[in-house]
Design a protein around this motif. Structure first.
Motif, PDB file in Angstrom:
ATOM      1  N   UNK A 169      36.472  71.411  77.899  1.00  0.00           N
ATOM      2  CA  UNK A 169      36.964  72.511  77.106  1.00  0.00           C
ATOM      3  C   UNK A 169      36.505  73.882  77.575  1.00  0.00           C
ATOM      4  N   UNK A 170      35.715  73.745  78.634  1.00  0.00           N
ATOM      5  CA  UNK A 170      35.029  74.892  79.071  1.00  0.00           C
ATOM      6  C   UNK A 170      36.261  75.796  79.531  1.00  0.00           C
ATOM      7  N   UNK A 171      36.035  77.213  79.029  1.00  0.00           N
ATOM      8  CA  UNK A 171      37.080  78.530  79.267  1.00  0.00           C
ATOM      9  C   UNK A 171      38.194  78.356  78.388  1.00  0.00           C
ATOM     10  N   UNK A 172      38.146  77.712  77.123  1.00  0.00           N
ATOM     11  CA  UNK A 172      38.686  77.377  76.048  1.00  0.00           C
ATOM     12  C   UNK A 172      39.414  78.968  75.554  1.00  0.00           C
ATOM     13  N   UNK A 173      40.996  79.031  75.751  1.00  0.00           N
ATOM     14  CA  UNK A 173      41.643  80.199  75.480  1.00  0.00           C
ATOM     15  C   UNK A 173      43.035  79.817  74.999  1.00  0.00           C
ATOM     16  N   UNK A 182      47.980  84.991  72.781  1.00  0.00           N
ATOM     17  CA  UNK A 182      48.201  83.670  71.979  1.00  0.00           C
ATOM     18  C   UNK A 182      49.407  83.687  71.653  1.00  0.00           C
ATOM     19  N   UNK A 183      49.866  82.673  71.413  1.00  0.00           N
ATOM     20  CA  UNK A 183      51.692  82.271  71.218  1.00  0.00           C
ATOM     21  C   UNK A 183      51.994  82.716  69.577  1.00  0.00           C
ATOM     22  N   UNK A 184      51.464  83.986  69.154  1.00  0.00           N
ATOM     23  CA  UNK A 184      51.872  84.249  67.898  1.00  0.00           C
ATOM     24  C   UNK A 184      52.643  85.559  67.878  1.00  0.00           C
ATOM     25  N   UNK A 185      53.934  85.421  67.565  1.00  0.00           N
ATOM     26  CA  UNK A 185      54.749  86.402  67.110  1.00  0.00           C
ATOM     27  C   UNK A 185      54.837  86.906  65.854  1.00  0.00           C
ATOM     28  N   UNK A 186      55.468  88.165  65.335  1.00  0.00           N
ATOM     29  CA  UNK A 186      55.911  88.478  63.938  1.00  0.00           C
ATOM     30  C   UNK A 186      57.367  88.537  64.028  1.00  0.00           C
ATOM     31  N   UNK A 213      43.208  73.785  68.790  1.00  0.00           N
ATOM     32  CA  UNK A 213      43.438  73.274  70.263  1.00  0.00           C
ATOM     33  C   UNK A 213      42.101  72.462  70.970  1.00  0.00           C
ATOM     34  N   UNK A 214      40.934  72.864  70.307  1.00  0.00           N
ATOM     35  CA  UNK A 214      39.612  72.304  70.968  1.00  0.00           C
ATOM     36  C   UNK A 214      39.472  71.113  70.294  1.00  0.00           C
ATOM     37  N   UNK A 215      40.056  70.791  69.070  1.00  0.00           N
ATOM     38  CA  UNK A 215      39.762  69.313  68.359  1.00  0.00           C
ATOM     39  C   UNK A 215      40.770  68.284  68.708  1.00  0.00           C
ATOM     40  N   UNK A 216      42.019  68.968  69.321  1.00  0.00           N
ATOM     41  CA  UNK A 216      42.907  68.120  69.969  1.00  0.00           C
ATOM     42  C   UNK A 216      42.445  67.818  71.496  1.00  0.00           C
ATOM     43  N   UNK A 217      41.596  68.400  72.145  1.00  0.00           N
ATOM     44  CA  UNK A 217      41.411  68.120  73.518  1.00  0.00           C
ATOM     45  C   UNK A 217      42.096  68.861  74.378  1.00  0.00           C
ATOM     46  N   UNK A 218      42.495  70.248  73.948  1.00  0.00           N
ATOM     47  CA  UNK A 218      43.306  70.941  74.989  1.00  0.00           C
ATOM     48  C   UNK A 218      42.588  72.302  75.239  1.00  0.00           C
ATOM     49  N   UNK A 219      42.441  72.758  76.520  1.00  0.00           N
ATOM     50  CA  UNK A 219      41.740  74.116  76.753  1.00  0.00           C
ATOM     51  C   UNK A 219      42.473  75.217  76.573  1.00  0.00           C
ATOM     52  N   UNK A 220      43.750  75.035  76.664  1.00  0.00           N
ATOM     53  CA  UNK A 220      44.888  76.179  76.447  1.00  0.00           C
ATOM     54  C   UNK A 220      46.024  75.795  76.189  1.00  0.00           C
ATOM     55  N   UNK A 221      47.111  76.396  75.713  1.00  0.00           N
ATOM     56  CA  UNK A 221      48.402  75.972  75.251  1.00  0.00           C
ATOM     57  C   UNK A 221      49.150  75.452  76.000  1.00  0.00           C
ATOM     58  N   UNK A 222      48.978  75.778  77.609  1.00  0.00           N
ATOM     59  CA  UNK A 222      49.447  74.974  78.839  1.00  0.00           C
ATOM     60  C   UNK A 222      49.116  73.606  78.698  1.00  0.00           C
TER      61      UNK A 222
END
Length: 382
Positions: free
Chosen positions: A72-76, A88-92, A350-359
């Motif tokens: 998870x280094x470089x988590x973004x 981040x993947x947030x829109x209004x 993301x971190x708890x699911x084991x993902x470093x980024x949305x990709x």
């Protein structure tokens, strides 16, 4: 769309004193300060509000299946949407009449979006002009400003709005296709909803009113030829909002006129008992096979919901009611706090699911759960 009658202005509003722990806290805080008519408008849905409730239940029904011991280094939270970098993947999502919630209005919402790097889709029924909103979003690192459209009675009026959005610096147009008429909104009718003095559709002043009666309104319902015409009139990418059926998604991709789709049931405000967006999203994604990017709205209240949406095939999510509840409760600062909280929750998810980024998010992070939504085995190496 026709403007409703006007009513007395709501009482002055003050920000809540209780800390914001979760997005659902905003409902109580907004309810305490909003005029009852405004509360009915912002919080209500169509008819028995079954779709409104189902939107939330569908996200809750999904269960995550996290991975362990991932790097998870470089988590973004950084991602891209149709090639556009986002923090981040947030829109209004587009919401009308922000000044009915707070004097800061859409400009306050835009300032919050800019501060938090979120994109904003401005309603054509906004109570403040797109030019002022665009200036508020003109900050380094701000997300994109998109402009939402309904078809107007005359094409020249629609085209005037398109040119205004282009001149203001909007990056895309969003045509709402699921609301040729208003839904049957019992809660609004019981409350006697009307716009307060000084709040109105600033982008629609001077345009021809819609034809009277149901048949006249239905004449404004967008068709595929209208989509093709609109796309040909603008240099901006055209998104469609309110598509729920996979066959319509394929037609949109085949048309060559559409840049992306927003999977939406209008927040449960139009056709009651329509399917929830979390149910429709994976079916849309499966039909499209990556031909068009997808954004989803409806009932998203937690960072885990954002993670689930990406796992089901969305590139980003759009937040509707929480933005206006946050605006009512705390003005621009309230909206900024709401966005920050949701982004922080998404980072944790993301971190708890084991993902470093949305990709890194994939369908294999979802277990077959009570909602019965399809999942797939994650690709090798992920």
């Amino acid at each position: 769309m026709p403007a409703p009658p006007r009513a007395p202005a709501p009482a002055p509003m003050t920000p809540p004193t209780a800390p914001l722990i979760r997005l659902s806290d905003l409902d109580d805080a907004a309810h305490a300060v909003l005029d009852p008519r405004a509360w009915a408008y912002f919080s209500g849905g169509a008819a028995d509000e079954l779709t409104l409730a189902d939107n939330r239940r569908a996200w809750d029904a999904l269960r995550l299946w996290p991975r362990a011991l991932r790097d998870l280094r470089g988590l973004s939270t950084a991602t891209t949407l149709a090639g556009r970098p986002l923090a981040h993947p947030l829109l209004l999502a587009p919401v009308a009449w922000h000044r009915m919630a707070h004097a800061d209005g859409e400009v306050g919402t835009a300032l919050a979006a800019a501060a938090q790097g979120a994109g904003m889709i401005l309603s054509c029924q906004a109570s403040q002009p797109v030019e002022a909103v665009a200036r508020a979003l003109a900050e380094p690192g701000a997300g994109p400003l998109w402009f939402q459209l309904y078809p107007l009675a005359r094409r020249e009026d629609t085209l005037a709005l398109v040119r205004r959005a282009e001149d203001a610096g909007c990056e895309a147009l969003v045509l709402t296709v699921d609301a040729p008429v208003h839904g049957v909104r019992d809660r609004e009718r019981r409350a006697g909803f009307a716009l307060p003095p000084g709040v109105g559709p600033v982008h629609l002043d001077g345009f021809a009113p819609p034809p009277p009666g149901l048949e006249g309104l239905l004449a404004l319902a967008p068709r595929w030829d209208e989509v093709a015409w609109l796309a040909a009139q603008t240099r901006l990418p055209l998104w469609l909002k309110g598509v729920l059926h996979p066959e319509d998604a394929v037609l949109a991709a085949d048309s060559g006129a559409v840049a992306g789709l927003i999977v939406s049931n209008h927040g449960g405000r139009t056709l009651d008992t329509a399917v929830p967006t979390a149910w429709a999203l994976p079916r849309m994604a499966a039909a499209l096979q990556g031909r068009l990017p997808l954004v989803v709205d409806g009932g998203i209240r937690r960072g885990t919901d954002v993670l689930k949406a990406l796992a089901l095939g969305a590139s980003a999510v759009a937040i509707g009611r929480p933005q206006v509840m946050a605006l009512a409760a705390g003005g621009a600062l309230g909206v900024a706090q709401m966005l920050r909280l949701l982004r922080d929750e998404f980072t944790v998810a993301l971190a708890l699911a084991g993902c470093r980024s949305p990709a890194d998010v994939h369908a294999g992070l979802l277990a077959e759960g009570p909602g019965g939504l399809p999942t797939s085995t994650p690709p090798a190496g992920r």
